[in-house]
Write an enzyme that holds these catalytic residues in place. Structure first.
Site, PDB file in Angstrom:
ATOM      1  CB  THR A  63     -30.806  -2.878 -53.468  1.00 26.74           C
ATOM      2  OG1 THR A  63     -31.833  -2.127 -54.119  1.00 26.74           O
ATOM      3  CG2 THR A  63     -29.469  -2.633 -54.137  1.00 26.74           C
ATOM      4  CE1 TYR A 120     -37.274   5.055 -55.727  1.00 30.18           C
ATOM      5  CE2 TYR A 120     -37.710   4.678 -58.055  1.00 30.18           C
ATOM      6  CZ  TYR A 120     -36.823   4.717 -56.992  1.00 30.18           C
ATOM      7  OH  TYR A 120     -35.500   4.425 -57.193  1.00 30.18           O
ATOM      8  CG  ASN A 161     -34.869  -3.764 -56.904  1.00 29.81           C
ATOM      9  OD1 ASN A 161     -34.548  -4.691 -56.161  1.00 29.81           O
ATOM     10  ND2 ASN A 161     -34.032  -3.225 -57.768  1.00 29.81           N
TER      11      ASN A 161
HETATM   12  N1  LIG Z   1     -31.790  -0.765 -56.834  1.00 26.97           N
HETATM   13  C1  LIG Z   1     -32.199  -0.250 -57.980  1.00 26.97           C
HETATM   14  O1  LIG Z   1     -32.500  -0.980 -58.932  1.00 26.97           O
HETATM   15  C2  LIG Z   1     -32.318   1.230 -58.148  1.00 26.97           C
HETATM   16  C3  LIG Z   1     -32.755   1.707 -59.378  1.00 26.97           C
HETATM   17  C4  LIG Z   1     -32.844   3.080 -59.551  1.00 26.97           C
HETATM   18  C5  LIG Z   1     -32.497   3.926 -58.520  1.00 26.97           C
HETATM   19  N2  LIG Z   1     -32.092   3.426 -57.323  1.00 26.97           N
HETATM   20  C6  LIG Z   1     -31.749   4.396 -56.282  1.00 26.97           C
HETATM   21  O2  LIG Z   1     -30.525   4.029 -55.691  1.00 26.97           O
HETATM   22  C7  LIG Z   1     -30.451   4.577 -54.358  1.00 26.97           C
HETATM   23  C8  LIG Z   1     -29.956   3.500 -53.416  1.00 26.97           C
HETATM   24  O3  LIG Z   1     -30.971   2.523 -53.298  1.00 26.97           O
HETATM   25  P1  LIG Z   1     -30.658   0.976 -53.156  1.00 26.97           P
HETATM   26  O4  LIG Z   1     -30.998   0.323 -54.429  1.00 26.97           O
HETATM   27  O5  LIG Z   1     -29.297   0.776 -52.580  1.00 26.97           O
HETATM   28  O6  LIG Z   1     -31.803   0.569 -52.118  1.00 26.97           O
HETATM   29  P2  LIG Z   1     -31.715   0.118 -50.592  1.00 26.97           P
HETATM   30  O7  LIG Z   1     -30.817  -1.058 -50.467  1.00 26.97           O
HETATM   31  O8  LIG Z   1     -33.135  -0.031 -50.152  1.00 26.97           O
HETATM   32  O9  LIG Z   1     -31.021   1.337 -49.911  1.00 26.97           O
HETATM   33  C9  LIG Z   1     -31.721   2.526 -49.605  1.00 26.97           C
HETATM   34  C10 LIG Z   1     -30.996   3.178 -48.466  1.00 26.97           C
HETATM   35  O10 LIG Z   1     -31.668   4.393 -48.143  1.00 26.97           O
HETATM   36  C11 LIG Z   1     -31.744   4.482 -46.751  1.00 26.97           C
HETATM   37  N3  LIG Z   1     -32.896   5.282 -46.339  1.00 26.97           N
HETATM   38  C12 LIG Z   1     -34.196   5.076 -46.617  1.00 26.97           C
HETATM   39  N4  LIG Z   1     -34.957   6.036 -46.082  1.00 26.97           N
HETATM   40  C13 LIG Z   1     -34.100   6.890 -45.445  1.00 26.97           C
HETATM   41  C14 LIG Z   1     -34.258   8.084 -44.712  1.00 26.97           C
HETATM   42  N5  LIG Z   1     -35.462   8.627 -44.520  1.00 26.97           N
HETATM   43  N6  LIG Z   1     -33.158   8.674 -44.201  1.00 26.97           N
HETATM   44  C15 LIG Z   1     -31.933   8.140 -44.396  1.00 26.97           C
HETATM   45  N7  LIG Z   1     -31.720   7.020 -45.097  1.00 26.97           N
HETATM   46  C16 LIG Z   1     -32.790   6.396 -45.614  1.00 26.97           C
HETATM   47  C17 LIG Z   1     -31.889   3.039 -46.285  1.00 26.97           C
HETATM   48  O11 LIG Z   1     -31.507   2.942 -44.957  1.00 26.97           O
HETATM   49  P3  LIG Z   1     -32.080   1.738 -44.025  1.00 26.97           P
HETATM   50  O12 LIG Z   1     -31.602   0.475 -44.640  1.00 26.97           O
HETATM   51  O13 LIG Z   1     -31.495   2.053 -42.715  1.00 26.97           O
HETATM   52  O14 LIG Z   1     -33.562   1.858 -44.104  1.00 26.97           O
HETATM   53  C18 LIG Z   1     -30.946   2.323 -47.214  1.00 26.97           C
HETATM   54  O15 LIG Z   1     -29.629   2.351 -46.716  1.00 26.97           O
HETATM   55  C19 LIG Z   1     -31.853   5.088 -54.038  1.00 26.97           C
HETATM   56  O16 LIG Z   1     -31.873   6.485 -54.203  1.00 26.97           O
HETATM   57  C20 LIG Z   1     -32.718   4.419 -55.102  1.00 26.97           C
HETATM   58  O17 LIG Z   1     -33.868   5.164 -55.382  1.00 26.97           O
HETATM   59  C21 LIG Z   1     -31.983   2.101 -57.119  1.00 26.97           C
END
Ligand SMILES: NC(=O)c1ccc[n+]([C@@H]2O[C@H](COP(=O)([O-])OP(=O)(O)OC[C@H]3O[C@@H](n4cnc5c(N)ncnc54)[C@H](OP(=O)(O)O)[C@@H]3O)[C@@H](O)[C@H]2O)c1
Length: 218
Positions: A176, A143, A179
């Site tokens: 989400t 990651y 994490n």
């Molecule tokens: N949450 C945090 O604290 C945090 C911190 C820093 C950065 N981020 C970044 O924020 C962004 C959103 O993440 P989130 O926190 O909302 O996490 P999340 O709830 O796990 O969402 C991730 C999303 O990415 C989709 N996904 C995963 N693999 C994929 C693929 N190969 N093709 C298309 N879609 C895919 C998932 O779809 P499915 O549900 O269908 O698998 C899900 O909708 C990410 O880039 C993450 O790295 C989050």
């Protein structure tokens, strides 16, 4: 009027024993400082397959989609916006190896081939169990490098397309799936940074990495 591309999909690159992780009750500050790295080694594991999935989603997926959409984005009446949702895990200062950090920080020599070769080197070191010697991050290694290369790609793109506003944003530590719901921030608040970057006015910043706290004032 302008066109916007937001790259938000993300994969953690690890297999987790969620029950044991929850029982550890690690507080957000410990998570973010990197002090949890040793504590979680037994419950958060990086497999070759999860690492490949992570790099494909967080880096190569963004690259492929951007290449496919660039011809359309270039038709944007005023400069298009590209938002790459990144993470503080990809911040350069967190990279342990000096050579790797310098390589990723040198915009003069960065390009897609270089980034691809860095990711191939990472996978080789992962396979050979030499991540520590290779200078890779030991906390969420796949990651971390996926987001560090995404940040670098963002800078390459911004330099190449000066008419667009192309930025990375760390959304905050948001509650989400990615994490395992350890993040304290509500999703509505986490969405703010990417939305602000998508709505940047003409003449706004480009080629930047923003923490969610920085975009709050935009
Ligand atoms: N949450 C945090 O604290 C945090 C911190 C820093 C950065 N981020 C970044 O924020 C962004 C959103 O993440 P989130 O926190 O909302 O996490 P999340 O709830 O796990 O969402 C991730 C999303 O990415 C989709 N996904 C995963 N693999 C994929 C693929 N190969 N093709 C298309 N879609 C895919 C998932 O779809 P499915 O549900 O269908 O698998 C899900 O909708 C990410 O880039 C993450 O790295 C989050």
């Amino acid at each position: 009027i302008y066109f916007v591309q937001v790259n938000n999909a993300g994969a953690s690159g690890v297999v987790v024993d969620e029950e044991r992780l929850r029982a550890m009750n690690i507080d957000p500050e410990t998570w973010l400082s990197g002090k949890a790295t040793n504590m979680v080694q037994q419950v958060i594991k990086t497999s070759y397959e999860t690492a490949v999935e992570c790099l494909n989603t967080n880096f190569y997926g963004v690259q492929r989609l951007t290449e496919a959409l660039l011809p359309l984005l270039q038709l944007s009446p005023s400069g298009a916006r590209i938002v790459n949702v990144s993470s503080l895990r990809g911040e350069l200062w967190r990279i342990r190896g000096d050579d790797l950090r310098n390589e990723l920080g040198d915009l003069e020599t960065l390009n897609e081939e270089k980034l691809d070769s860095i990711l191939k080197r990472f996978l080789k070191d992962l396979k050979e169990n030499t991540l520590e010697a290779g200078g890779w991050s030991l906390m969420l290694p796949a990651y971390s490098i996926s987001k560090a290369t995404l940040n670098a790609y963002n800078r390459v793109l911004a330099k190449r397309h000066p008419s667009m506003l192309i930025n990375c944003v760390h959304p905050g530590y948001v509650n989400t799936d990615i994490n395992w719901h350890t993040g304290p921030m509500p999703v509505e608040e986490g969405a703010r940074g990417p939305v602000k970057c998508a709505l940047l006015p003409d003449g706004g910043p480009t080629g930047c990495y923003f923490d969610q706290t920085e975009v709050a004032s935009f």
